[in-house]
Design a protein around this motif. Structure first.
Motif, mmCIF file in Angstrom:
data_model
loop_
_atom_site.group_PDB
_atom_site.id
_atom_site.type_symbol
_atom_site.label_atom_id
_atom_site.label_comp_id
_atom_site.label_asym_id
_atom_site.label_seq_id
_atom_site.Cartn_x
_atom_site.Cartn_y
_atom_site.Cartn_z
ATOM 1 N N VAL A 1 0.976 -1.087 0.005
ATOM 2 C CA VAL A 1 0.008 0.036 0.047
ATOM 3 C C VAL A 1 0.662 1.265 0.004
ATOM 4 N N HIS A 2 1.921 1.349 0.677
ATOM 5 C CA HIS A 2 2.797 2.458 0.785
ATOM 6 C C HIS A 2 3.573 2.808 -0.513
ATOM 7 N N CYS A 3 4.123 1.563 -1.068
ATOM 8 C CA CYS A 3 4.584 1.721 -2.375
ATOM 9 C C CYS A 3 3.602 2.050 -3.539
ATOM 10 N N TRP A 4 2.361 1.668 -3.694
ATOM 11 C CA TRP A 4 1.255 1.810 -4.518
ATOM 12 C C TRP A 4 1.060 3.370 -4.443
ATOM 13 N N SER A 5 1.223 4.037 -3.661
ATOM 14 C CA SER A 5 0.900 5.464 -3.413
ATOM 15 C C SER A 5 1.969 6.269 -4.073
ATOM 16 N N ILE A 6 3.169 5.758 -3.844
ATOM 17 C CA ILE A 6 4.071 6.643 -4.366
ATOM 18 C C ILE A 6 4.204 6.085 -5.998
ATOM 19 N N LEU A 7 3.988 4.989 -6.321
ATOM 20 C CA LEU A 7 4.291 4.745 -7.810
ATOM 21 C C LEU A 7 3.289 5.497 -8.562
ATOM 22 N N LEU A 8 1.804 5.520 -7.969
ATOM 23 C CA LEU A 8 0.773 6.245 -8.971
ATOM 24 C C LEU A 8 1.193 7.383 -9.146
ATOM 25 N N LYS A 9 1.642 8.283 -8.033
ATOM 26 C CA LYS A 9 2.204 9.748 -8.165
ATOM 27 C C LYS A 9 3.436 10.109 -8.814
ATOM 28 N N GLN A 10 4.096 8.953 -9.346
ATOM 29 C CA GLN A 10 5.182 9.111 -9.919
ATOM 30 C C GLN A 10 5.229 9.419 -11.278
ATOM 31 N N THR A 11 5.807 10.595 -11.726
ATOM 32 C CA THR A 11 6.014 10.874 -13.063
ATOM 33 C C THR A 11 7.086 10.446 -13.866
ATOM 34 N N VAL A 12 7.246 10.139 -15.193
ATOM 35 C CA VAL A 12 8.343 10.049 -15.839
ATOM 36 C C VAL A 12 8.157 10.624 -17.142
ATOM 37 N N ASP A 13 9.057 11.620 -17.738
ATOM 38 C CA ASP A 13 8.590 12.637 -18.594
ATOM 39 C C ASP A 13 7.388 12.954 -18.503
ATOM 40 N N SER A 14 6.915 13.604 -17.481
ATOM 41 C CA SER A 14 5.653 14.294 -17.303
ATOM 42 C C SER A 14 4.244 13.395 -17.382
ATOM 43 N N ARG A 15 4.794 12.097 -17.554
ATOM 44 C CA ARG A 15 3.498 10.992 -17.686
ATOM 45 C C ARG A 15 3.313 10.163 -16.298
ATOM 46 N N TYR A 16 2.358 10.034 -15.983
ATOM 47 C CA TYR A 16 1.982 9.319 -14.765
ATOM 48 C C TYR A 16 1.789 7.733 -15.282
ATOM 49 N N CYS A 17 3.056 7.080 -15.500
ATOM 50 C CA CYS A 17 3.045 5.841 -16.242
ATOM 51 C C CYS A 17 2.203 4.843 -15.385
ATOM 52 N N CYS A 18 2.160 4.584 -14.131
ATOM 53 C CA CYS A 18 1.243 3.524 -13.458
ATOM 54 C C CYS A 18 -0.168 3.853 -13.536
ATOM 55 N N VAL A 19 -0.465 5.202 -13.795
ATOM 56 C CA VAL A 19 -2.022 5.469 -14.182
ATOM 57 C C VAL A 19 -2.329 5.069 -15.534
ATOM 58 N N GLU A 20 -1.448 5.670 -16.240
ATOM 59 C CA GLU A 20 -1.795 5.149 -17.718
ATOM 60 C C GLU A 20 -1.614 3.556 -17.919
ATOM 61 N N TYR A 21 -0.796 2.719 -17.118
ATOM 62 C CA TYR A 21 -1.150 1.249 -17.203
ATOM 63 C C TYR A 21 -2.381 0.911 -16.801
ATOM 64 N N ILE A 22 -2.830 1.646 -15.584
ATOM 65 C CA ILE A 22 -4.199 1.226 -15.126
ATOM 66 C C ILE A 22 -5.501 1.284 -16.224
ATOM 67 N N GLU A 23 -5.224 2.581 -16.846
ATOM 68 C CA GLU A 23 -6.075 3.131 -17.757
ATOM 69 C C GLU A 23 -6.099 2.003 -19.011
ATOM 70 N N ASN A 24 -5.012 1.135 -19.178
ATOM 71 C CA ASN A 24 -5.001 0.122 -20.207
ATOM 72 C C ASN A 24 -5.583 -1.079 -19.507
ATOM 73 N N HIS A 25 -5.594 -1.243 -18.539
ATOM 74 C CA HIS A 25 -6.258 -2.480 -17.874
ATOM 75 C C HIS A 25 -7.011 -2.107 -16.799
ATOM 76 N N PHE A 26 -8.215 -1.592 -17.059
ATOM 77 C CA PHE A 26 -9.236 -1.031 -16.202
ATOM 78 C C PHE A 26 -9.653 -2.180 -15.240
ATOM 79 N N GLU A 27 -9.799 -3.367 -15.789
ATOM 80 C CA GLU A 27 -10.372 -4.395 -14.942
ATOM 81 C C GLU A 27 -9.789 -4.476 -13.567
ATOM 82 N N LEU A 28 -8.391 -3.975 -13.379
ATOM 83 C CA LEU A 28 -7.787 -4.035 -12.154
ATOM 84 C C LEU A 28 -8.451 -3.244 -10.934
ATOM 85 N N LEU A 29 -9.053 -2.219 -11.504
ATOM 86 C CA LEU A 29 -9.949 -1.309 -10.563
ATOM 87 C C LEU A 29 -11.243 -2.093 -10.110
ATOM 88 N N ASP A 30 -11.799 -2.964 -10.954
ATOM 89 C CA ASP A 30 -12.892 -3.830 -10.721
ATOM 90 C C ASP A 30 -12.292 -4.812 -9.539
#
Length: 376
Positions: free
Chosen positions: A102-131
């Motif tokens: 949970v601690h790492c998840w919070s950091i990973l989601l907020k982390q940007t690489v070249d102004s992109r939220y990489c983990c957020v983009e990953y979840i956007e391509n795998h929305f079923e993970l939210l389900d």
């Protein structure tokens, strides 16, 4: 001359760490889980790798994290599909490993690489993970962990919007009333964030589902059946429009559910983006009756006060339909007696409350004198 036969182990690179995390999670297969000793060893390896990941992402308390390594770790986690594994294996993990995750998840989601939220983009391509995270609320061992992870996701509008519009959102009407207080409270916190964090997205959702009745996709039913079959009977009965379902929370036998739901309702109805929704809501006789019941019948003063703050919107509406006026006129004596005895709660602004109450009393008196109302 002294000799050392042991060399200090070289710290893992981000790529090596991600490979180790992936391998240890993949090691939690059905065969390993079935064998106690093998499972203990596998979980120890996962926990060790999670501790290393936590230090790489947030430092060790004495040294700050190397941001280049953090970026590399984030990219590699997405590239190797480890983000999905973290969710799929969550229910097997031990308490410490889940806490570190949970601690790492919070950091990973907020982390940007070249102004992109990489983990957020990953979840956007795998929305079923939210389900999956939503449905895991049905497992009390990991429910609060999933809630924390979900609320981190909800900070991002695209992820919040998906949950609102997915069939899994309807499960919150069940989860907020689970008998386990910790789980139900956490579920309500997530439910509240979904309805308040992104006003415009919520407005679109409420407008779309004000009358529209939900359907439960067969594909989602199959997905939930694989790991949480207890939700299936509930899923099959999910067919009400949003406010139909919300009414059940307002009339719940559970005091905490009633109180929290009333407070949340007043919060999101009064949000500027939801002004059209509020105008529709206060035209409905059935919802006025719910507020009147809570005003008249509920033994809790806190709930009476919360109900008053929604009831007053119905009464103050200058465009009240005839049906609303009839209800107010028929019940005006009891309503006036109740309002006159109602006082502000602790810490409330007494002067403002009394001023609002006086206006509502005068409007009910005015409506009660109108000619040609049914029953007059």
């Amino acid at each position: 001359m002294s000799f050392s036969f042991f060399k200090a182990s070289r710290p893992k690179t981000p790529q090596e760490l991600v490979k180790a995390i992936k391998d240890s999670l993949m090691g939690l297969d059905s065969k390993t889980v079935a064998e106690v000793k093998a499972l203990e060893k596998a979980l120890e390896e996962v926990e060790k790798n999670f501790v290393t990941m936590k230090f790489m992402l947030s430092g060790d308390g004495e040294t700050e994290p190397n941001m280049e390594q953090v970026s590399q770790l984030t990219l590699e986690i997405c590239k190797e599909d480890v983000l999905a594994l973290l969710i799929h294996k969550l229910f097997i993990l031990g308490w410490e490993a889940r806490k570190d995750l949970v601690h790492c998840w919070s950091i990973l989601l907020k982390q940007t690489v070249d102004s992109r939220y990489c983990c957020v983009e990953y979840i956007e391509n795998h929305f079923e993970l939210l389900d999956f995270l939503v449905v895991w609320y049905d497992n009390k061992e990991i429910a609060v962990n999933c809630g924390n992870m979900l609320r981190e996701c909800i900070r991002f509008q695209t992820l919040a919007k998906y949950i609102l519009e997915s069939a899994s959102f309807q499960l919150f009407f069940k989860f907020v009333e689970l008998p386990n207080f910790d789980v139900s409270s956490d579920a309500f916190s997530t439910f509240k964030d979904l309805l308040t964090k992104h006003g415009n997205a919520v407005s679109v959702f409420l407008n779309a589902h004000y009358d529209e009745r939900y359907s439960w996709p067969k594909t989602f039913s199959r997905m939930t059946e694989t790991f949480s079959p207890t939700v299936i009977p509930y899923c099959l009965h999910l067919h009400g429009a949003f406010f139909d379902q919300y009414e059940k929370l307002l009339t719940s036998p559970n005091y905490v559910t009633r109180r929290q739901s009333l407070k949340l309702l007043s919060e999101f109805l009064l949000e500027p983006p939801n002004s059209q929704i509020m105008k529709r809501y206060i035209l409905e006789v059935r919802y006025l009756k719910v507020m009147m019941t809570l005003l008249k019948a509920d033994s809790s003063k806190n709930i009476q006060i919360s109900a008053f703050h929604i009831f007053k919107i119905f009464v103050a509406n200058p465009n009240k339909p005839r049906e609303i006026k009839v209800i107010l006129a028929k019940n005006h004596e009891r309503l006036l007696a109740l309002l006159q005895s109602l006082s502000a709660g602790k810490g409330a602004d007494d002067d403002q409350f009394e001023e609002e109450k006086e206006l509502i009393i005068k409007e009910i008196q005015r409506v009660s004198r109108l000619p040609n109302l049914v029953g007059r």
